[in-house]
Design a protein around this motif. Sequence first.
Motif, mmCIF file in Angstrom:
data_model
loop_
_atom_site.group_PDB
_atom_site.id
_atom_site.type_symbol
_atom_site.label_atom_id
_atom_site.label_comp_id
_atom_site.label_asym_id
_atom_site.label_seq_id
_atom_site.Cartn_x
_atom_site.Cartn_y
_atom_site.Cartn_z
ATOM 1 N N TYR A 1 49.388 43.305 47.022
ATOM 2 C CA TYR A 1 48.055 43.665 46.572
ATOM 3 C C TYR A 1 48.065 44.048 45.098
ATOM 4 N N MET B 1 55.350 55.534 63.843
ATOM 5 C CA MET B 1 55.290 54.147 64.275
ATOM 6 C C MET B 1 53.853 53.659 64.388
ATOM 7 N N VAL C 1 48.446 49.609 58.536
ATOM 8 C CA VAL C 1 48.526 48.191 58.199
ATOM 9 C C VAL C 1 47.206 47.516 58.535
ATOM 10 N N LEU D 1 49.022 38.138 47.136
ATOM 11 C CA LEU D 1 48.151 38.668 48.186
ATOM 12 C C LEU D 1 48.303 37.841 49.455
ATOM 13 N N GLU E 1 56.197 43.065 66.037
ATOM 14 C CA GLU E 1 56.692 44.354 66.508
ATOM 15 C C GLU E 1 56.504 44.506 68.009
ATOM 16 N N LEU F 1 57.837 50.456 58.535
ATOM 17 C CA LEU F 1 57.187 50.881 57.293
ATOM 18 C C LEU F 1 57.513 49.953 56.126
ATOM 19 N N ALA G 1 51.505 38.734 51.092
ATOM 20 C CA ALA G 1 51.450 40.045 51.733
ATOM 21 C C ALA G 1 50.656 39.986 53.033
ATOM 22 N N MET G 2 49.544 39.244 52.982
ATOM 23 C CA MET G 2 48.731 39.103 54.192
ATOM 24 C C MET G 2 49.530 38.488 55.322
ATOM 25 N N ILE H 1 53.088 44.905 51.398
ATOM 26 C CA ILE H 1 51.638 44.776 51.264
ATOM 27 C C ILE H 1 51.185 45.368 49.937
ATOM 28 N N LEU H 2 51.706 46.538 49.632
ATOM 29 C CA LEU H 2 51.325 47.154 48.362
ATOM 30 C C LEU H 2 51.704 46.244 47.203
ATOM 31 N N PHE I 1 44.685 45.694 56.001
ATOM 32 C CA PHE I 1 44.150 44.389 56.366
ATOM 33 C C PHE I 1 42.653 44.347 56.089
ATOM 34 N N ALA J 1 52.031 40.926 56.583
ATOM 35 C CA ALA J 1 51.445 41.977 57.414
ATOM 36 C C ALA J 1 51.153 41.445 58.809
ATOM 37 N N ALA J 2 50.490 40.283 58.844
ATOM 38 C CA ALA J 2 50.138 39.728 60.145
ATOM 39 C C ALA J 2 51.387 39.485 60.975
ATOM 40 N N VAL K 1 57.108 46.920 55.756
ATOM 41 C CA VAL K 1 56.040 45.986 55.460
ATOM 42 C C VAL K 1 55.002 46.613 54.538
ATOM 43 N N PHE K 2 54.959 47.920 54.584
ATOM 44 C CA PHE K 2 53.968 48.608 53.766
ATOM 45 C C PHE K 2 54.206 48.360 52.278
ATOM 46 N N LEU L 1 63.054 51.888 64.733
ATOM 47 C CA LEU L 1 61.980 50.895 64.775
ATOM 48 C C LEU L 1 60.798 51.350 63.936
ATOM 49 N N ALA L 2 60.437 52.635 64.098
ATOM 50 C CA ALA L 2 59.277 53.153 63.374
ATOM 51 C C ALA L 2 59.486 53.041 61.884
ATOM 52 N N MET M 1 41.762 44.273 52.551
ATOM 53 C CA MET M 1 41.940 42.986 51.895
ATOM 54 C C MET M 1 40.912 41.966 52.363
ATOM 55 N N VAL N 1 53.333 42.865 62.010
ATOM 56 C CA VAL N 1 52.616 43.637 63.011
ATOM 57 C C VAL N 1 52.676 42.930 64.370
#
Lengths: 857, 119, 442, 204
Positions: C180, D63, D71, C188, C202, C170, C191-192, C176-177, D75, C195-196, C172-173, C165-166, D78, C199
């Motif tokens: 961006y 995690m 993240v 962007l 999860e 990652l 990615a936003m 996002i990069l 956020f 991310a939302a 998503v990282f 899971l952990a 951004m 997160v």
Amino acid sequence: MDPASNLPMLLMGAWLVPLVSFVLILFFGKHMGSHGKYAGHLATLAIVTSAVLSFTAMFGVWLPSHPLPGAAHHGEEHDGEHAEEGGNLHVSLGTSTAGLETQFTVHPVAFLADDSHAQDDSHEAPNDHAAGEAHGHDAHANNGAPISHSGEWYTICKFGSLKLTIGYYIDSLTVTMFCMVSLIASCVHFYAIGYMHDELHDFTDPEVTMRDGKKLKRPGRFYRFFQYLSLFCFSMFGIVIAGNLAMVFIFWELVGICSYFLIGFYIERKSASTAANKAFIVNRVGDFGMLIGMMALWSSLGTFNFGDTTDAEGKIVERGMFSQLHTEENGYRLQPTESMIAEEKRMCPAHSDSIIESSAESASSDVHAPPKNTAGQWLLFIGGVGVFCGCVGKSAQFPLHVWLPDAMEGPTPVSALVHSATMVAAGVYLVGRFFPVFTPEALLVIAYIGCITLLIAATIAITATDIKRVLAYSTVSQLGYMMLSLGLGGWVAGMFHLITHAFFKGLLFMCSGSVIHGVHTNDMTEMGGLRKKMPITAYTMLAGCLAIIGAGIPLSTIGFSGYYSKDAIIEQAFSFGSQNPGHVILQWAPVVGAFITAFYMFRLWYMTFAGEPRNQHRYDHAHESPKVMTVPLVVLAVFAIGIGWTLPGTNLKVTNLLEQSRPIGTLATSQGTLLPDLVIPDEHLSHEWEIKKPAGIAAFSTAAMGLLLATIIYLWKKLNPDELKQSFKPVHGFLWNKWWFDEIYGALIIAPTMLLARLVSRFDLGIIDAILHGSAAVCKGLSKVVYAVFDRTVVDGMVDGIAGVTWDLGLGLRKIQTGSLRQYIMFIVIGTVVLFIAISVVQNTGLVGSLGTDLTN
Amino acid sequence: MQNLILANLLTEPIGVAHYVVVSAFMFTCGVLCMATKRNVLGVLMGVELVLNAASINLIAFGSPFLRNDANSLGLDGQLMTLFVIVLAAAEAAVALAIALNFYNNHDSIDVDRADELLG
Amino acid sequence: MSSCPVGAGSRDKRDDDIGSVGLKEEPQVAQFLLDFTIFGFDVCPWPWLAYTIAGFVHVVLILNLVAVSALVFIWLERKISGRIQDRLGPTRVGGKFGWLQTLADGLKLLTKEDLRPEGSDGMLFRVAPYVSFCASIAAFIAIPFAGGEYPWIAQHLNTGVFFVLAVMGLEVFGVILAGYASASKWSLFGAMREAAQVVTYEVPLGMCVVVPVLLSGSLDMVVIGDRQAGLFTNWLVFHDPFTFITFWVYFTCAMASVNRAPFDLAEAESELVAGFHTEYSGLRWSFFFMAEYGSMFAVSILASILFLGGWHGPFPITEWLGLTAENGAVLGYLGQLLGLGNVLLKGTIGVCVMIWVRWTLPRLRIDQVMAVCLKYCTPIAAAMFLGATFWHYSLPGKNFFGLLNKPAATYEVSEGWQNQASQPETEEHLAISTPLTKLGGQ
Amino acid sequence: MQEIYWPSVFFLLFSGISCAFAVGVLLSQNIVRMAFYLVLSLAATSGLFFLAGADFVGAMQLMIYVGGTLVLLIFGVMLTSQERFIEMHTWAGDWVKAFLAGGALLFILVSAAFSVPAWQSMDRAEAEAVVASKTVTPLGMGLLGVRVDKPEEPDAARRDGMAGYLFQFEIVSVHLLVVLIGAAYLARAKRKRDLPAVQSDGSQ
């Protein structure tokens, strides 16, 4: 079934179910049907559940595991028939609980007295009375502790060795009371569902007139009535099951507040709210005495527990009140403990001298020796009388009896409950429960109070015309009987009368309620001939009246329930009187009381049900009450007739049950210490034929005479009551005005209090205020001077100086505060570095030696 | 004092001291980050580094591989680290909220502009 | 995924250990290499070399699995979508069954020009696809493909589920990069959103995963899988009504957390051109693509291990046939191979369901996505967690069908700390282990 | 030459990565890159945790720290970015001052680290003899309040719950909840007061 674990569980269930009902109705009552219709059903269900649990405890646990004694009374062996029955029962119960027999071995008293007691605390079996008989009534042949199960559920708080707990003390008295209370309360609940149906819609109170001349109209409070009833039952059960005095006190007050709520149920009526206040305040007076008694006992005994506290193996960890006061070494006789004697010596050195003297003299076996062990006896006396004060208030004894007749302002079911099973029974019950702690002197006080109450109330009842008021004074009078009996040492008689009275008085009140419900008035002068309109009520009430006057075939064992209990009381009074010639009034008061009782009860019945209707209009509109009210009447009538009987084929009867919980050390004839002439006779002596015979005849003849007199006046109308009233006008006025008690209290207590208050107020306004104003003026003048001289120069100068310095300092330091976050962080870093350097310098120069060694670990 | 040559490091086990050195380095980086960044979020990252350095220390003190004696923190070190991590997450959330608020009020995330508390 | 049982000698040693230390040291590929001799000559004389080779073997296997499965899934997606939406193309072109189409696509991507927008952050732009891809691949490190005493797993981690899971979090990282660094507002935005969404999702995902962990008392996926041995009634999805619901919540959240339609807001082409990978082309783009299919496959396999019995088929055929390690290395190997097939089949079915959903349901709005997570999935998952706990405590060992769950694991499962040899077996020691047995629920 | 001790090599690797990227965080002027470096640094730190036998904490670090916290951070980046790349110049003088102070701090900390004898390395044989123990269950039990890792603790009350971290755990949970709510409250969108009241569609 293990009684030690099952009894508390069942009874706790019976105890808590009404609480659950109360809470549910409290929160949801308004929404249970329209106007909370189903709240009544819920409360009734709860109390019926309690009743079922109680009877389960009685017939499912108690009776199988604790066989009744073979022969209940020594005296009844003269009859010959009971001894046989008892033997049979013992065998039959014994076979059904063969496994338990070994546990509850019957110890003959002879062994008890001699060897060092193989007695496993509460599981002590009832002593074989045959063995007791063999030994006679000498001092050693005292019965051991009654069978009881005590324990604790929850500890409220602890002060060192002292603690307050929620616990239980269960013996046959408790179980019997539970059955009685729950049964009567169930009847009352059913009855109340019918009686209170007016409250199911908007209720117009005919006795309350608003300012605009209209009658008060308010929403019905059906659910609230049952809410209070549930709480009332819960509180009463709490008193009965309580394992210690503190818990008794808690529920005592709860009962008080419930009675307050219920008596003041029609709160808009002035009379009702006044009566509620009166009941509550008068009770508080008694409770004050009770608190004093509790303090006296607690400070010297260090425990409130009735029974012993045992650990898992059954070893006694802490001894309860009863076993502290009735020690084994002393042959279970009441004796102050060491701590009480020490306490008394500390408080009153004068008494301690008498001990020293008496200890020398008591060696000589002179019966009339000067009092011995006065120290401690006084403390015990104060404790006992103090607790009795509470009972005086609750059980409406003279001089605090004034609240009970007023308490009929509440709805009739409440009166039935208050007057029979709950509130007033609590006082008598507590005296019975607390019996081992009362010294003979305290018992004498109780007896006299009971005697006075019995006579006063009975006489007042003669003249009253309000049907409920007659019954109320009758209750007070019967309570006096119970107290008298207890005070004379007739423990079983008193408690037995408590139970029989509960049934017939509950019945009587509910009958009167039924009458009121039918004719819409309380006044007996507007009734008459009602037996044709409401036969069930009339004949059940007749049964109640016969029960209360103790109708029965004299010197036999056939009669209404009151016959057994009242005769037992009168026998005990005769037994007492024969040994204490100085207190002969106590012997004859109950007999006189029996006469008056019979008179006024049948006066009531005749005026209500017999003869011709006095008010035709009311008569025409009278009707029999609905089934939900009459069925409880019938049930109670059956009990009122038969509760004193022996269950055929067994020796199960109430007295035998009560005998099982006879308090330790009360069977022996005991002698007063402070009043050496006082002898409290053994209760079983009262069953001797030479006492039983005159007592039975006296009781029967007086009751018959009273009945006859009432019949002559009110049924045959040979004597006109109005003429009698005229010829005895002063006496009638005296009785009609209730011996002027309310007026006497008004003059003796209320008026002086008001006067004192007025005086104090005048003192306050005239003198204290003047002093205050004067001193204020002086201070004002002084402060002006101080202000000009001291404050302006010295204080202000100092303050200004400090402010100035702070200001300058701040101006200097503000340059450091740049507001820049990053700079602050730099400060922190530099500070840390400097701190490290400082520590290392200190360490290296040896200023603080131990610092380094710590770090290396 | 341990010899710090590379060959020795490759062939000998490392101890608590090594972890502490890494932690110290990271701590210093974090502190400098806080001290030099003008960006609020940069400062926040510095804080994260500092907290991370603390975690490393706690783990090292409790690790059986580094210090197998009675004074070892044992599992307590790891439990503490768990709490540090959780609190760091909470701190990040709050700090971010503060940053956003700051941004809403100042239209900038330059900490040097937040000097209303200037004495 | 390694390790068949090697040699009888090591097995004997293990048998002695049963009961003292529960979780056996499984024979590694490295051990095999070290033991391997030809004519008395060590093939691999140095341990470090053996370890390195073993590591390479694992990595290559995993890489190939992900890459090949991506090819297969793209083909499957084409075919399935074609069938669902009556698209003619995928059913007609590209060799037999259209299998060549995907290869052709791959070739096209390889030959495309690698563009980078002006004004983008070059370093981050380049590194982003690899971050995603690495995270996706790394999840497979701790995923077992067959269990038993000698599980096929690259690195047998005590904290397997948690680690997976952990690591998948990652991924998503990289997104996002990418969003961006592309210096494009579409990217962007994508990615936003990603991310939302990730997160947020999860939270319920983790809650759902906790349920099987709770029921089997271990974070170790081998243990969780082997707990479900036997008939399919032992699968955790059928353990009780709560796990049944949990499975579907898990599947929904998993779909959302790997950005599959109807949750693919990060690349919503109708609104955001192509979301976070708008500016990517060629091989870099294909890395994102592979990462997506890799994580789809990973969550599906995770679902199969956590809920659907993992390498245990609906019927314990391997046991019936005697294909277990007790009957010799070769038979055990065959059994494991069957298990591998089971895992891959279940994973593929999961992916197919995702594809089916994608081509059936329309895309949600961002607020709907959030509402699904926060208003429905999270409370349901929490309630299911409580329910499963309740079931576990009140009906220990009972499953959905009211049957007794037979103790699944063929070998004793324990963490080892409670059987440390140094500890004397005292009363206190027993007292300590009591709460564990309660929690473990075996 | 002695055989290479692999845990030390991995330690060097991970610590090198984490320290290098920590420096990267410090020196970078681009906030997004800083965040990226921070991720790598923290991930390498989780490697250090694994190496020290704290596998659960390592995964936790990955995690929550790396996954969740960062993240969140990005956020923030951004949400608050105005220019294309957020760079804020730090004055040269600040750099110098910071490095002087930081250098002193580092020196002190490092010398302190090596001044404690108990913190030195074990013998190689001793280190190889250490048996790895699983930490997940003991950690979980510790959080629940039962210290299974300390069976030799003589006091039964301290062993079975009083010495655990249940209470702290609960406090932290509640704290986390409060913090999240507080953060959401702090970060909520501000309503501009000077906006004219907008007539809603439904009312007309």
